[in-house]
Design a protein around this motif. Structure first.
Motif: not given
Length: 185
Positions: A1-3, A27-29, A38-40, A61-63
């Motif tokens: 879901x994106x806000x 996302x779900x944890x 997940x991202x902001x 998910x940053x690497x």
């Protein structure tokens, strides 16, 4: 879901100077029970030329970069214009700005700075630096978690109870939360 919130126009001295852009993806944890970020992105754009001034980014998910970081895009022209129009006392000094980085408990540790200098500045590093950084960062975060639990024990007990732990309340009642930890900028 994106806000994605419509850009928030910011003014100074009654003049439109900047736009704050906010985008968050959820996302779900890892337990698949709770909603997690997940991202902001919190990005400030100067209105005068629509250029980014700064952005706070989080990427679960940053690497190849820190999962949570601040990027300063500011160019002297757009930033100086924005600050001078807003009435800042030092509009030409980026160093006069103090970007928050998460407060006392969630601030970067020395290992975060070391990895930043090695990866982003491409500075030389000794053999085994990654292991030393990972171990130091883990020690730091575990210490900070323990301090956070002491700052907010009822929240910690609630989470642990939700994970199946049996928690016994102190005989003299719930300890108080640390107002300083919760409210300090």
């Amino acid at each position: 879901m994106v806000v994605k919130i419509p850009p928030i126009v910011l003014t100074g001295g009654g003049q439109e100077l900047a736009e704050l852009h906010v985008v968050q993806r959820f996302c779900l944890d890892s337990t698949e029970q709770y909603l997690a970020v997940d991202q902001s992105v919190f990005k400030l754009n100067a209105i005068i030329d629509r250029t980014p001034v700064f952005r706070y980014d989080y990427d679960r998910q940053a690497r190849s970069k820190p999962s949570s970081h601040l990027q300063v895009h500011a160019h002297r022209g757009a930033l100086s214009h924005l600050l001078s129009q807003a009435g800042h006392t030092k509009p030409h000094e980026l160093a006069a700005l103090h970007f928050p980085t998460g407060g006392a408990r969630f601030r970067p540790c020395l290992e975060d700075v070391a990895e930043f200098l090695i990866r982003d500045f491409r500075l030389d590093a000794r053999q085994g630096w990654e292991r030393a950084v990972h171990e130091g960062r883990e020690r730091w975060r575990r210490l900070q978690l323990r301090a956070t639990v002491r700052d907010m024990p009822r929240d910690a007990a609630e989470v642990l109870t939700g994970l199946g732990y049996q928690i016994t309340r102190p005989a003299d009642g719930d300890p108080h939360d640390s107002a300083k930890a919760l409210h300090n900028w």
